[in-house]
Design a protein around this motif. Sequence first.
Motif, PDB file in Angstrom:
ATOM      1  N   GLU A  10       0.833  -1.193   0.000  1.00  0.00           N
ATOM      2  CA  GLU A  10       0.000   0.000   0.000  1.00  0.00           C
ATOM      3  C   GLU A  10       0.874   1.252   0.000  1.00  0.00           C
ATOM      4  O   GLU A  10       1.831   1.352   0.755  1.00  0.00           O
ATOM      5  CB  GLU A  10      -0.904   0.009   1.225  1.00  0.00           C
ATOM      6  CG  GLU A  10      -1.948  -1.085   1.212  1.00  0.00           C
ATOM      7  CD  GLU A  10      -2.871  -1.012   2.411  1.00  0.00           C
ATOM      8  OE1 GLU A  10      -3.052   0.089   2.961  1.00  0.00           O
ATOM      9  OE2 GLU A  10      -3.401  -2.055   2.781  1.00  0.00           O
ATOM     10  N   ALA A  11       0.530   2.171  -0.861  1.00  0.00           N
ATOM     11  CA  ALA A  11       1.277   3.424  -0.945  1.00  0.00           C
ATOM     12  C   ALA A  11       0.847   4.373   0.159  1.00  0.00           C
ATOM     13  O   ALA A  11      -0.315   4.421   0.537  1.00  0.00           O
ATOM     14  CB  ALA A  11       1.032   4.077  -2.298  1.00  0.00           C
ATOM     15  N   ASP A  12       1.807   5.100   0.680  1.00  0.00           N
ATOM     16  CA  ASP A  12       1.519   6.147   1.651  1.00  0.00           C
ATOM     17  C   ASP A  12       1.526   7.462   0.882  1.00  0.00           C
ATOM     18  O   ASP A  12       2.577   8.024   0.604  1.00  0.00           O
ATOM     19  CB  ASP A  12       2.573   6.153   2.752  1.00  0.00           C
ATOM     20  CG  ASP A  12       2.358   7.255   3.763  1.00  0.00           C
ATOM     21  OD1 ASP A  12       1.350   7.992   3.657  1.00  0.00           O
ATOM     22  OD2 ASP A  12       3.193   7.403   4.665  1.00  0.00           O
ATOM     23  N   ASN A  13       0.352   7.928   0.524  1.00  0.00           N
ATOM     24  CA  ASN A  13       0.240   9.150  -0.263  1.00  0.00           C
ATOM     25  C   ASN A  13      -0.019  10.389   0.593  1.00  0.00           C
ATOM     26  O   ASN A  13      -0.427  11.428   0.073  1.00  0.00           O
ATOM     27  CB  ASN A  13      -0.873   9.003  -1.315  1.00  0.00           C
ATOM     28  CG  ASN A  13      -0.524   7.949  -2.340  1.00  0.00           C
ATOM     29  OD1 ASN A  13       0.620   7.845  -2.755  1.00  0.00           O
ATOM     30  ND2 ASN A  13      -1.491   7.159  -2.736  1.00  0.00           N
ATOM     31  N   SER A  14       0.218  10.265   1.867  1.00  0.00           N
ATOM     32  CA  SER A  14       0.012  11.417   2.739  1.00  0.00           C
ATOM     33  C   SER A  14       1.089  12.464   2.448  1.00  0.00           C
ATOM     34  O   SER A  14       2.208  12.128   2.061  1.00  0.00           O
ATOM     35  CB  SER A  14       0.054  10.994   4.206  1.00  0.00           C
ATOM     36  OG  SER A  14       1.304  10.420   4.523  1.00  0.00           O
ATOM     37  N   PRO A  15       0.758  13.733   2.611  1.00  0.00           N
ATOM     38  CA  PRO A  15       1.743  14.800   2.344  1.00  0.00           C
ATOM     39  C   PRO A  15       2.951  14.677   3.272  1.00  0.00           C
ATOM     40  O   PRO A  15       2.837  14.211   4.410  1.00  0.00           O
ATOM     41  CB  PRO A  15       0.970  16.079   2.659  1.00  0.00           C
ATOM     42  CG  PRO A  15      -0.467  15.699   2.671  1.00  0.00           C
ATOM     43  CD  PRO A  15      -0.529  14.261   3.033  1.00  0.00           C
ATOM     44  N   LEU A  16       4.096  15.077   2.747  1.00  0.00           N
ATOM     45  CA  LEU A  16       5.312  15.056   3.557  1.00  0.00           C
ATOM     46  C   LEU A  16       5.263  16.168   4.599  1.00  0.00           C
ATOM     47  O   LEU A  16       4.778  17.265   4.325  1.00  0.00           O
ATOM     48  CB  LEU A  16       6.542  15.250   2.671  1.00  0.00           C
ATOM     49  CG  LEU A  16       6.841  14.166   1.639  1.00  0.00           C
ATOM     50  CD1 LEU A  16       8.034  14.580   0.787  1.00  0.00           C
ATOM     51  CD2 LEU A  16       7.091  12.834   2.303  1.00  0.00           C
ATOM     52  N   THR A  17       5.817  15.861   5.759  1.00  0.00           N
ATOM     53  CA  THR A  17       5.937  16.883   6.793  1.00  0.00           C
ATOM     54  C   THR A  17       7.116  17.788   6.445  1.00  0.00           C
ATOM     55  O   THR A  17       7.931  17.456   5.569  1.00  0.00           O
ATOM     56  CB  THR A  17       6.179  16.255   8.174  1.00  0.00           C
ATOM     57  OG1 THR A  17       7.458  15.584   8.154  1.00  0.00           O
ATOM     58  CG2 THR A  17       5.084  15.263   8.549  1.00  0.00           C
ATOM     59  N   LYS A  18       7.230  18.918   7.131  1.00  0.00           N
ATOM     60  CA  LYS A  18       8.366  19.815   6.898  1.00  0.00           C
ATOM     61  C   LYS A  18       9.676  19.089   7.177  1.00  0.00           C
ATOM     62  O   LYS A  18      10.652  19.257   6.438  1.00  0.00           O
ATOM     63  CB  LYS A  18       8.252  21.053   7.789  1.00  0.00           C
ATOM     64  CG  LYS A  18       7.162  21.997   7.365  1.00  0.00           C
ATOM     65  CD  LYS A  18       7.106  23.210   8.278  1.00  0.00           C
ATOM     66  CE  LYS A  18       5.958  24.123   7.873  1.00  0.00           C
ATOM     67  NZ  LYS A  18       5.877  25.308   8.728  1.00  0.00           N
ATOM     68  N   GLN A  19       9.693  18.282   8.244  1.00  0.00           N
ATOM     69  CA  GLN A  19      10.905  17.545   8.596  1.00  0.00           C
ATOM     70  C   GLN A  19      11.258  16.521   7.505  1.00  0.00           C
ATOM     71  O   GLN A  19      12.423  16.367   7.149  1.00  0.00           O
ATOM     72  CB  GLN A  19      10.715  16.827   9.942  1.00  0.00           C
ATOM     73  CG  GLN A  19      11.923  16.041  10.401  1.00  0.00           C
ATOM     74  CD  GLN A  19      13.138  16.909  10.654  1.00  0.00           C
ATOM     75  OE1 GLN A  19      13.020  18.093  10.955  1.00  0.00           O
ATOM     76  NE2 GLN A  19      14.308  16.326  10.547  1.00  0.00           N
ATOM     77  N   GLU A  20      10.258  15.833   6.956  1.00  0.00           N
ATOM     78  CA  GLU A  20      10.501  14.863   5.896  1.00  0.00           C
ATOM     79  C   GLU A  20      11.022  15.548   4.637  1.00  0.00           C
ATOM     80  O   GLU A  20      11.928  15.043   3.968  1.00  0.00           O
ATOM     81  CB  GLU A  20       9.226  14.075   5.593  1.00  0.00           C
ATOM     82  CG  GLU A  20       8.835  13.117   6.704  1.00  0.00           C
ATOM     83  CD  GLU A  20       7.453  12.531   6.535  1.00  0.00           C
ATOM     84  OE1 GLU A  20       7.234  11.404   7.019  1.00  0.00           O
ATOM     85  OE2 GLU A  20       6.569  13.191   5.927  1.00  0.00           O
TER      86      GLU A  20
END
Length: 78
Positions: free
Chosen positions: A42-52
């Motif tokens: 499963e893909a994690d399509n959640s937006p990246l955090t600033k830290q990521e």
Amino acid sequence: MSIRKEDLHSLVDLVNEKDAKLVYDLIKVVIEKDHEKEIIVEADNSPLTKQEKKLLKQIESDIENDDLIDWEDLRGLC
């Protein structure tokens, strides 16, 4: 390159607690790949955090500048 299981154990010990589930899922997929014809990840399509985003930019810079750690050097740190 041959990698000893002890080296894998050392790397797993370095995994941050918040990333433990991801690492578990990845290892599970590798182990189960011989038992299934089709592997579904499963893909994690959640937006990246600033830290990521910051980490990703640093990683891209490290790759461009060939500022990488050799596996043998890493083994000495574990």
